[in-house]
Design a protein around this motif. Structure first.
Motif, PDB file in Angstrom:
ATOM      1  N   ALA A 124       0.829  -1.208   0.000  1.00 43.01           N
ATOM      2  CA  ALA A 124       0.000   0.000   0.000  1.00 43.01           C
ATOM      3  C   ALA A 124       0.861   1.255   0.000  1.00 43.01           C
ATOM      4  N   ALA A 125       1.956   1.233   0.741  1.00 40.17           N
ATOM      5  CA  ALA A 125       2.872   2.376   0.756  1.00 40.17           C
ATOM      6  C   ALA A 125       3.489   2.592  -0.623  1.00 40.17           C
ATOM      7  N   GLU A 126       3.781   1.508  -1.327  1.00 38.73           N
ATOM      8  CA  GLU A 126       4.319   1.630  -2.685  1.00 38.73           C
ATOM      9  C   GLU A 126       3.283   2.267  -3.611  1.00 38.73           C
ATOM     10  N   LEU A 127       2.012   1.911  -3.434  1.00 41.90           N
ATOM     11  CA  LEU A 127       0.957   2.523  -4.250  1.00 41.90           C
ATOM     12  C   LEU A 127       0.865   4.025  -3.995  1.00 41.90           C
ATOM     13  N   LYS A 128       0.926   4.418  -2.734  1.00 44.60           N
ATOM     14  CA  LYS A 128       0.862   5.846  -2.400  1.00 44.60           C
ATOM     15  C   LYS A 128       2.032   6.593  -3.014  1.00 44.60           C
ATOM     16  N   ALA A 129       3.189   5.967  -3.011  1.00 39.43           N
ATOM     17  CA  ALA A 129       4.360   6.613  -3.597  1.00 39.43           C
ATOM     18  C   ALA A 129       4.195   6.831  -5.095  1.00 39.43           C
ATOM     19  N   LEU A 130       3.341   6.013  -5.718  1.00 40.41           N
ATOM     20  CA  LEU A 130       3.054   6.156  -7.152  1.00 40.41           C
ATOM     21  C   LEU A 130       1.807   7.008  -7.399  1.00 40.41           C
ATOM     22  N   ALA A 131       1.307   7.654  -6.344  1.00 37.98           N
ATOM     23  CA  ALA A 131       0.121   8.533  -6.433  1.00 37.98           C
ATOM     24  C   ALA A 131      -1.147   7.754  -6.740  1.00 37.98           C
ATOM     25  N   VAL A 132      -1.198   6.492  -6.294  1.00 35.04           N
ATOM     26  CA  VAL A 132      -2.416   5.689  -6.417  1.00 35.04           C
ATOM     27  C   VAL A 132      -3.062   5.645  -5.036  1.00 35.04           C
ATOM     28  N   ASP A 133      -4.156   6.367  -4.870  1.00 31.14           N
ATOM     29  CA  ASP A 133      -4.793   6.481  -3.558  1.00 31.14           C
ATOM     30  C   ASP A 133      -6.074   5.665  -3.431  1.00 31.14           C
ATOM     31  N   ASP A 134      -6.635   5.247  -4.559  1.00 33.35           N
ATOM     32  CA  ASP A 134      -7.906   4.522  -4.535  1.00 33.35           C
ATOM     33  C   ASP A 134      -7.630   3.018  -4.488  1.00 33.35           C
ATOM     34  N   TYR A 135      -7.474   2.500  -3.282  1.00 32.15           N
ATOM     35  CA  TYR A 135      -7.235   1.072  -3.101  1.00 32.15           C
ATOM     36  C   TYR A 135      -7.840   0.633  -1.777  1.00 32.15           C
ATOM     37  N   PHE A 136      -7.933  -0.672  -1.599  1.00 32.16           N
ATOM     38  CA  PHE A 136      -8.512  -1.220  -0.377  1.00 32.16           C
ATOM     39  C   PHE A 136      -7.863  -2.569  -0.084  1.00 32.16           C
ATOM     40  N   ILE A 137      -7.421  -2.762   1.160  1.00 29.15           N
ATOM     41  CA  ILE A 137      -6.798  -4.025   1.566  1.00 29.15           C
ATOM     42  C   ILE A 137      -7.882  -4.971   2.065  1.00 29.15           C
ATOM     43  N   LEU A 138      -7.977  -6.146   1.466  1.00 30.64           N
ATOM     44  CA  LEU A 138      -8.953  -7.150   1.896  1.00 30.64           C
ATOM     45  C   LEU A 138      -8.424  -7.865   3.136  1.00 30.64           C
ATOM     46  N   GLN A 139      -9.207  -7.827   4.230  1.00 33.68           N
ATOM     47  CA  GLN A 139      -8.752  -8.396   5.489  1.00 33.68           C
ATOM     48  C   GLN A 139      -9.599  -9.580   5.951  1.00 33.68           C
ATOM     49  N   GLU A 141     -11.139 -13.313   6.215  1.00 28.79           N
ATOM     50  CA  GLU A 141     -10.567 -14.646   6.034  1.00 28.79           C
ATOM     51  C   GLU A 141     -10.976 -15.213   4.668  1.00 28.79           C
ATOM     52  N   GLY A 142     -10.045 -15.892   4.040  1.00 27.53           N
ATOM     53  CA  GLY A 142     -10.331 -16.483   2.746  1.00 27.53           C
ATOM     54  C   GLY A 142      -9.133 -16.403   1.832  1.00 27.53           C
ATOM     55  N   PRO A 143      -9.262 -16.931   0.637  1.00 28.56           N
ATOM     56  CA  PRO A 143      -8.117 -16.972  -0.283  1.00 28.56           C
ATOM     57  C   PRO A 143      -7.653 -15.599  -0.758  1.00 28.56           C
ATOM     58  N   LEU A 144      -8.495 -14.580  -0.624  1.00 27.09           N
ATOM     59  CA  LEU A 144      -8.116 -13.236  -1.091  1.00 27.09           C
ATOM     60  C   LEU A 144      -7.637 -12.328   0.045  1.00 27.09           C
ATOM     61  N   ARG A 145      -7.451 -12.874   1.231  1.00 31.03           N
ATOM     62  CA  ARG A 145      -7.001 -12.046   2.354  1.00 31.03           C
ATOM     63  C   ARG A 145      -5.616 -11.459   2.050  1.00 31.03           C
ATOM     64  N   TRP A 146      -5.469 -10.172   2.324  1.00 35.48           N
ATOM     65  CA  TRP A 146      -4.277  -9.358   2.107  1.00 35.48           C
ATOM     66  C   TRP A 146      -4.060  -9.032   0.626  1.00 35.48           C
ATOM     67  N   ALA A 147      -5.079  -9.255  -0.190  1.00 33.76           N
ATOM     68  CA  ALA A 147      -5.022  -8.714  -1.552  1.00 33.76           C
ATOM     69  C   ALA A 147      -5.371  -7.232  -1.495  1.00 33.76           C
ATOM     70  N   LEU A 148      -4.961  -6.490  -2.509  1.00 34.61           N
ATOM     71  CA  LEU A 148      -5.261  -5.056  -2.571  1.00 34.61           C
ATOM     72  C   LEU A 148      -6.180  -4.803  -3.765  1.00 34.61           C
ATOM     73  N   SER A 149      -7.388  -4.345  -3.499  1.00 32.27           N
ATOM     74  CA  SER A 149      -8.327  -4.030  -4.570  1.00 32.27           C
ATOM     75  C   SER A 149      -8.072  -2.611  -5.070  1.00 32.27           C
ATOM     76  N   LEU A 150      -7.985  -2.472  -6.363  1.00 26.50           N
ATOM     77  CA  LEU A 150      -7.792  -1.161  -6.994  1.00 26.50           C
ATOM     78  C   LEU A 150      -9.065  -0.672  -7.689  1.00 26.50           C
ATOM     79  N   GLY A 151     -10.167  -1.360  -7.448  1.00 22.76           N
ATOM     80  CA  GLY A 151     -11.444  -0.931  -8.011  1.00 22.76           C
ATOM     81  C   GLY A 151     -12.257  -2.100  -8.529  1.00 22.76           C
ATOM     82  N   VAL A 152     -13.577  -1.985  -8.382  1.00 22.95           N
ATOM     83  CA  VAL A 152     -14.507  -2.985  -8.911  1.00 22.95           C
ATOM     84  C   VAL A 152     -15.418  -2.297  -9.922  1.00 22.95           C
ATOM     85  N   PHE A 153     -15.811  -3.016 -10.957  1.00 21.56           N
ATOM     86  CA  PHE A 153     -16.478  -2.393 -12.092  1.00 21.56           C
ATOM     87  C   PHE A 153     -17.570  -3.302 -12.634  1.00 21.56           C
ATOM     88  N   ARG A 154     -18.584  -2.666 -13.227  1.00 23.04           N
ATOM     89  CA  ARG A 154     -19.694  -3.425 -13.795  1.00 23.04           C
ATOM     90  C   ARG A 154     -19.340  -4.023 -15.146  1.00 23.04           C
TER      91      ARG A 154
END
Length: 218
Positions: A124-139, A141-154
């Motif tokens: 997440a700190a690396e993303l901020k350094a690249l000026a990417v602020d729209d993200y979310f850390i999945l916390q 339990e499950g196979p996607l725990r600690w993944a970083l979402s950069l957006g969901v779309f229709r």
């Protein structure tokens, strides 16, 4: 009898003289009604046809344009503060209210799950350094725990556009995938909007790519 007749005639003459020249005017009577009018020579008799034309004219409010309710969005929860900040110069006050909805998203852009929470925070700190602020850390339990979402779309097209954008910013580990989920969205509703205010809102909305200004739903 003749004397009585003369007396009655004289009495009538005397009363006429008194009423015409001596008696004070009554409070409700106006001896010069026409002279007291304002420019009586400009009075006009309106025909039925002209009266119908006058009645058909729209009221002033309609001529100026009716006030309407507009909503602007939709925004992810993380983007709402920036949108509200853009509206602050308009001083909308109580006329501005949020409306929460849920979109069904079928695609997302993400960074694969990290090994641990500290690793996810480092990413997440690396993303901020690249000026990417729209993200979310999945916390969760499950196979996607600690993944970083950069957006969901229709749509897949919208996800591809987001992926290309973050890759251009230097995020090489981002990827796109299918994911059915309900995504909370916020619409900012504004009541009592006139034409001048709508023009300013259109100008603000152009600064937020992908946003839409539309009539409030019934």
């Amino acid at each position: 009898m003749r004397a009585l007749f003369v007396i009655i005639v004289l009495a009538n003459v005397a009363f006429f003289i008194w009423a015409r020249y001596v008696a004070p005017p009554e409070a409700a009577a106006d001896p010069l009604p026409l002279g007291r009018q304002i420019e009586p020579e400009k009075l006009k008799v309106v025909s039925p046809a002209e009266m119908a034309t006058l009645n058909a004219r729209p009221p002033v409010a309609a001529a100026l344009g009716a006030l309407k309710c507009l909503e602007w969005g939709s925004f992810a929860l993380a983007d709402v503060p920036r949108a509200q900040s853009a509206l602050e110069p308009l001083a909308l006050g109580a006329r501005l209210t949020p409306r929460r909805t849920e979109d069904s998203a079928g695609w997302w852009v993400f960074i694969a799950p990290q090994a641990s929470r500290p690793a996810a925070l480092k990413k997440a700190a690396e993303l901020k350094a690249l000026a990417v602020d729209d993200y979310f850390i999945l916390q969760d339990e499950g196979p996607l725990r600690w993944a970083l979402s950069l957006g969901v779309f229709r749509t897949e097209e919208a996800a591809q556009a987001r992926l290309a954008a973050v890759q251009n910013q230097g995020v090489r580990s981002a990827q796109m995938g299918a994911r059915e989920t309900a995504v909370p969205k916020i619409w900012l509703q504004m009541k009592g909007v006139d034409a001048a205010l709508q023009a300013r809102l259109n100008e603000i909305a152009r600064g937020f790519e992908g946003s839409e200004l539309r009539d409030c739903p019934p």
